[in-house]
Design an enzyme around this catalytic site. Structure first.
Site, PDB file in Angstrom:
ATOM      1  N   HIS A  83       0.579  -1.514  -0.189  1.00 23.14           N
ATOM      2  CA  HIS A  83      -0.317  -0.225   0.298  1.00 23.14           C
ATOM      3  C   HIS A  83       0.728   1.360  -0.084  1.00 23.14           C
ATOM      4  CE1 HIS A  83      -2.933  -2.942   1.848  1.00 23.14           C
ATOM      5  NE2 HIS A  83      -3.392  -2.035   0.932  1.00 23.14           N
ATOM      6  N   LYS A 136     -15.662  -8.038   4.738  1.00 28.75           N
ATOM      7  CA  LYS A 136     -14.246  -8.722   5.732  1.00 28.75           C
ATOM      8  C   LYS A 136     -14.967  -8.433   7.022  1.00 28.75           C
ATOM      9  CE  LYS A 136     -11.706  -7.779   1.354  1.00 28.75           C
ATOM     10  NZ  LYS A 136     -10.050  -6.953   1.000  1.00 28.75           N
ATOM     11  N   ARG A 190      -2.074  -5.780  -7.979  1.00 32.31           N
ATOM     12  CA  ARG A 190      -1.449  -7.096  -8.317  1.00 32.31           C
ATOM     13  C   ARG A 190      -0.970  -8.170  -8.999  1.00 32.31           C
ATOM     14  NH1 ARG A 190      -3.196  -7.760  -1.938  1.00 32.31           N
ATOM     15  NH2 ARG A 190      -5.391  -7.079  -3.152  1.00 32.31           N
ATOM     16  N   SER A 211      -3.595  -7.168   2.891  1.00 36.29           N
ATOM     17  CA  SER A 211      -3.369  -7.543   4.107  1.00 36.29           C
ATOM     18  C   SER A 211      -4.152  -8.741   4.776  1.00 36.29           C
ATOM     19  CB  SER A 211      -4.020  -6.181   4.327  1.00 36.29           C
ATOM     20  OG  SER A 211      -3.943  -5.055   3.967  1.00 36.29           O
TER      21      SER A 211
HETATM   22  P1  ADP Z   1     -10.013  -2.991  -0.113  1.00 35.46           P
HETATM   23  O1  ADP Z   1     -10.446  -3.985   1.051  1.00 35.46           O
HETATM   24  O2  ADP Z   1     -10.783  -3.036  -1.285  1.00 35.46           O
HETATM   25  O3  ADP Z   1      -9.119  -4.742  -1.962  1.00 35.46           O
HETATM   26  P2  ADP Z   1      -7.472  -3.025   0.296  1.00 35.46           P
HETATM   27  O4  ADP Z   1      -6.907  -2.636   1.659  1.00 35.46           O
HETATM   28  O5  ADP Z   1      -7.506  -4.781   0.535  1.00 35.46           O
HETATM   29  O6  ADP Z   1      -8.268  -3.279  -0.233  1.00 35.46           O
HETATM   30  O7  ADP Z   1      -6.587  -2.699  -1.059  1.00 35.46           O
HETATM   31  C1  ADP Z   1      -7.096  -1.486  -0.894  1.00 35.46           C
HETATM   32  C2  ADP Z   1      -6.333  -0.778  -2.276  1.00 35.46           C
HETATM   33  O8  ADP Z   1      -4.532  -1.733  -2.191  1.00 35.46           O
HETATM   34  C3  ADP Z   1      -6.701  -2.179  -3.250  1.00 35.46           C
HETATM   35  O9  ADP Z   1      -6.147  -1.087  -5.387  1.00 35.46           O
HETATM   36  C4  ADP Z   1      -5.359  -3.198  -3.462  1.00 35.46           C
HETATM   37  O10 ADP Z   1      -5.474  -3.820  -5.123  1.00 35.46           O
HETATM   38  C5  ADP Z   1      -4.685  -2.248  -3.208  1.00 35.46           C
HETATM   39  N1  ADP Z   1      -3.461  -3.685  -3.181  1.00 35.46           N
HETATM   40  C6  ADP Z   1      -2.619  -4.149  -1.679  1.00 35.46           C
HETATM   41  N2  ADP Z   1      -2.069  -4.414  -1.146  1.00 35.46           N
HETATM   42  C7  ADP Z   1      -0.740  -4.088  -2.202  1.00 35.46           C
HETATM   43  C8  ADP Z   1      -0.170  -4.511  -2.881  1.00 35.46           C
HETATM   44  N3  ADP Z   1       0.965  -5.654  -2.197  1.00 35.46           N
HETATM   45  N4  ADP Z   1       0.534  -3.947  -3.788  1.00 35.46           N
HETATM   46  C9  ADP Z   1      -0.127  -3.059  -4.828  1.00 35.46           C
HETATM   47  N5  ADP Z   1      -1.462  -2.320  -5.237  1.00 35.46           N
HETATM   48  C10 ADP Z   1      -2.020  -4.089  -3.721  1.00 35.46           C
END
Ligand code: ADP
Length: 163
Positions: free
Chosen positions: A17, A41, A90, A128
């Site tokens: 992130h 979630k 990703r 996450s």
């Molecule tokens: P959500 O619950 O909306 O999926 P996340 O907190 O999991 O939210 O992720 C927020 C954003 O960050 C999303 O666009 C996700 O694809 C991106 N993201 C999460 N992990 C990574 C990573 N390792 N590399 C690039 N983008 C990421």
């Protein structure tokens, strides 16, 4: 002023992130990082805790503001004058979900553009969900989350990280 929003659950924020925030912030004058409750979630950290961890770990990015919100992202974006939603991608597996979300957003708010940033290769495996799973079994978190988040996770699962 070009304002972008980076929405997510950030439960917790990872180095993947942070990389997206650093790169995304170069595209806009102001980047609003918005913590939201994803109804599908079950969270480990409260919204307040997630927000606090984001504030602590994004201090080095000058044009960032961290907020948390409940409600419709498009309405919040309009209210804040944001024209861009910035999301990270990703793997192919992210694509389907993000594609649908972006099209839905375009339908409800044609002026709002969703912009995707490809993950940094060194972060492509970090999620996450994976971090929460590792932490709950006392696994190594080296290089995957900011040091502050690692500390918070180890506090949360302190029985698993006893020396
Ligand atoms: P959500 O619950 O909306 O999926 P996340 O907190 O999991 O939210 O992720 C927020 C954003 O960050 C999303 O666009 C996700 O694809 C991106 N993201 C999460 N992990 C990574 C990573 N390792 N590399 C690039 N983008 C990421």
């Amino acid at each position: 002023m070009r304002i972008g929003i980076c929405p997510g659950s950030f439960d917790p924020v990872t180095n993947g992130h942070i990389d997206i925030f650093e790169r995304g912030s170069k595209l806009v004058d102001k980047l609003i990082i918005a913590v939201f409750e994803n109804p599908s979630k079950k969270p480990l950290f409260t919204m307040q805790e997630r927000e606090e961890m984001l504030v602590a770990t994004t201090k080095h990015i000058p044009q960032v503001e961290v907020v948390s919100f409940q409600g419709l992202l498009n309405e919040y974006a309009m209210q804040r004058g944001a024209k861009f939603i910035i999301r990270g991608l990703r793997a192919l597996s992210d694509f389907e979900y993000e594609f649908q979300r972006a099209l839905l957003m375009k339908k409800v708010e044609p002026d709002l553009e969703t912009v995707f940033i490809m993950t940094g290769t060194q972060y492509s495996y970090i999620s996450s969900t994976g971090i929460r799973e590792l932490a709950c079994f006392g696994g190594t978190l080296d290089g995957m989350v900011p040091a502050y988040v690692e500390k918070r996770l180890k506090e949360r699962f302190k029985d698993k990280y006893k020396a």
